[in-house]
Design a protein around this motif. Structure first.
Motif, PDB file in Angstrom:
ATOM      1  N   ASP A 209      33.312  -8.451 -18.167  1.00 61.11           N
ATOM      2  CA  ASP A 209      33.368  -7.038 -17.781  1.00 61.11           C
ATOM      3  C   ASP A 209      31.978  -6.446 -17.540  1.00 61.11           C
ATOM      4  N   ARG A 210      30.981  -7.322 -17.347  1.00 61.24           N
ATOM      5  CA  ARG A 210      29.631  -6.829 -17.103  1.00 61.24           C
ATOM      6  C   ARG A 210      29.546  -6.164 -15.732  1.00 61.24           C
ATOM      7  N   ILE A 211      28.756  -5.107 -15.637  1.00 58.69           N
ATOM      8  CA  ILE A 211      28.573  -4.409 -14.363  1.00 58.69           C
ATOM      9  C   ILE A 211      27.808  -5.318 -13.405  1.00 58.69           C
ATOM     10  N   ARG A 212      28.380  -5.531 -12.231  1.00 63.08           N
ATOM     11  CA  ARG A 212      27.735  -6.347 -11.200  1.00 63.08           C
ATOM     12  C   ARG A 212      27.506  -5.476  -9.975  1.00 63.08           C
ATOM     13  N   ASP A 213      26.268  -5.108  -9.767  1.00 64.57           N
ATOM     14  CA  ASP A 213      25.902  -4.215  -8.668  1.00 64.57           C
ATOM     15  C   ASP A 213      25.164  -5.021  -7.606  1.00 64.57           C
ATOM     16  N   PRO A 214      25.749  -5.214  -6.419  1.00 65.75           N
ATOM     17  CA  PRO A 214      25.084  -6.011  -5.369  1.00 65.75           C
ATOM     18  C   PRO A 214      23.734  -5.440  -4.954  1.00 65.75           C
TER      19      PRO A 214
ATOM     20  N   ARG B  49      28.935  -9.200 -28.835  1.00 63.25           N
ATOM     21  CA  ARG B  49      28.380  -9.749 -27.595  1.00 63.25           C
ATOM     22  C   ARG B  49      27.111 -10.572 -27.821  1.00 63.25           C
ATOM     23  N   LEU B  50      26.673 -10.710 -29.057  1.00 63.51           N
ATOM     24  CA  LEU B  50      25.417 -11.409 -29.329  1.00 63.51           C
ATOM     25  C   LEU B  50      25.521 -12.918 -29.159  1.00 63.51           C
ATOM     26  N   SER B  51      26.725 -13.445 -29.034  1.00 64.95           N
ATOM     27  CA  SER B  51      26.881 -14.895 -28.945  1.00 64.95           C
ATOM     28  C   SER B  51      26.203 -15.467 -27.699  1.00 64.95           C
ATOM     29  N   GLY B  52      26.211 -14.718 -26.581  1.00 66.26           N
ATOM     30  CA  GLY B  52      25.576 -15.209 -25.353  1.00 66.26           C
ATOM     31  C   GLY B  52      24.077 -15.386 -25.506  1.00 66.26           C
ATOM     32  N   PRO B  53      23.337 -14.317 -25.853  1.00 66.55           N
ATOM     33  CA  PRO B  53      21.897 -14.492 -26.067  1.00 66.55           C
ATOM     34  C   PRO B  53      21.564 -15.486 -27.172  1.00 66.55           C
TER      35      PRO B  53
ATOM     36  N   VAL C 109      24.684  -8.301 -23.658  1.00 65.69           N
ATOM     37  CA  VAL C 109      24.843  -7.313 -24.724  1.00 65.69           C
ATOM     38  C   VAL C 109      25.064  -5.935 -24.116  1.00 65.69           C
ATOM     39  N   CYS C 110      24.171  -5.537 -23.216  1.00 63.90           N
ATOM     40  CA  CYS C 110      24.328  -4.269 -22.500  1.00 63.90           C
ATOM     41  C   CYS C 110      23.483  -4.310 -21.229  1.00 63.90           C
ATOM     42  N   GLU C 111      23.983  -3.696 -20.175  1.00 61.49           N
ATOM     43  CA  GLU C 111      23.303  -3.739 -18.875  1.00 61.49           C
ATOM     44  C   GLU C 111      21.964  -3.011 -18.861  1.00 61.49           C
ATOM     45  N   VAL C 112      21.724  -2.107 -19.809  1.00 57.31           N
ATOM     46  CA  VAL C 112      20.455  -1.375 -19.800  1.00 57.31           C
ATOM     47  C   VAL C 112      19.315  -2.190 -20.413  1.00 57.31           C
ATOM     48  N   LEU C 113      19.637  -3.277 -21.109  1.00 57.08           N
ATOM     49  CA  LEU C 113      18.583  -4.040 -21.777  1.00 57.08           C
ATOM     50  C   LEU C 113      17.648  -4.784 -20.818  1.00 57.08           C
ATOM     51  N   PRO C 114      18.138  -5.472 -19.782  1.00 62.09           N
ATOM     52  CA  PRO C 114      17.193  -6.158 -18.888  1.00 62.09           C
ATOM     53  C   PRO C 114      16.150  -5.247 -18.248  1.00 62.09           C
TER      54      PRO C 114
END
Length: 266
Positions: free
Chosen positions: A39-44, A118-122, A190-195
């Motif tokens: 469900d992560r935001i994917r913005d082209p 959501r921490l499992s990915g990182p 985790v969240c889209e604002v982190l990158p």
């Protein structure tokens, strides 16, 4: 029916199988280090801007090297690039967990519980890179002998295990380092604002390193200053634009992500 029609065509299958085997380390690294939360935001537009910025930076670097004489050998320049990539990964290994921990601890319930899940990915990306690097280091430092001893003293077992580990480990780690830097160790899961918050920290850290190291080409000071400040400034501007687009197009702000407003984008 002709003989050609009855004979199965195996050449293409063998070629495809070889290609899959050769690309297996890279495909494995891509699966482990690319953010894949469903469900992560994917913005082209954000993706296109990031690709364009990387392409422009690459073209500018090639132009700089071709336009001005090198102050060191081409091999030394290549070593500096590899060192810069490893330094980027090292900065993220330190700054990434700190940033994620501060972000998660700053979030209010129920947002905090969402991010903890959501921490499992990182965490998996960190473990994969550090674990594979440790395993390869073990093999290169004589791990084959210990593998042979574990296998009951059969020599070829240790040799084959070491060869397989090196053949897989070297390209896997190379791809893992590149992807971990590109995707910031999957903090976007985790969240889209982190990158966009973490990227400026990385590029300004590299700016300090490059300032201490000096320019690899004998270019005018104005050109050197432009190429030294261009990457961190462009990444910072791109990060600010990305946060702005997340706010205007997807209604995701830092405050909302932390659960400090009326809505939470989970």
């Amino acid at each position: 029916m002709s003989i050609a029609a009855r004979t199965p065509h195996t050449g293409g299958t063998r070629t495809a199988g070889c290609l899959r085997l050769l690309t297996f380390p890279f495909r494995t690294a891509h699966r482990l280090f690319r953010p894949n939360r469903y469900d992560r935001i994917r913005d082209p537009a954000i993706t296109a801007a990031q690709v364009a910025r990387t392409a422009v930076g690459g073209v500018a670097t090639v132009w700089l090297i071709r336009s001005y004489p090198l102050q060191e050998s081409a091999a030394d320049v290549a070593k500096d690039q590899v060192l810069e990539l490893l330094l980027s990964a090292g900065v993220l290994i330190v700054a990434g967990p700190v940033a994620v921990a501060c972000f998660v601890l700053s979030a209010r319930p129920p947002a905090r519980a969402v991010y903890v899940r959501r921490l499992s990915g990182p965490a998996g990306a960190f473990a994969a890179l550090l674990g594979s690097a440790a395993a390869l280091w073990f093999l290169l430092l004589g791990g084959a002998a210990q593998v042979t001893e574990t296998a009951g003293g059969v020599p070829f077992v240790g040799v084959l295990a070491s060869m397989a580990g090196v053949v897989f480990g070297v390209p896997f780690i190379a791809a893992a380092v590149v992807l971990s830097v590109h995707y910031s160790f999957r903090v976007g899961d985790v969240c889209e604002v982190l990158p966009p918050l973490l990227s400026p920290v990385l590029v300004w850290s590299l700016f300090v390193f490059q300032a201490l190291d000096g320019s690899p080409v004998a270019a005018p000071q104005a050109v050197e200053a432009l190429f030294a400040t261009g990457p961190p400034l462009s990444v910072s501007l791109l990060s600010a634009w990305e946060l702005q687009r997340l706010r205007t197009r997807h209604r995701l702000t830092i405050r909302r992500a932390l659960g400090r407003s009326s809505a939470l984008a989970s």
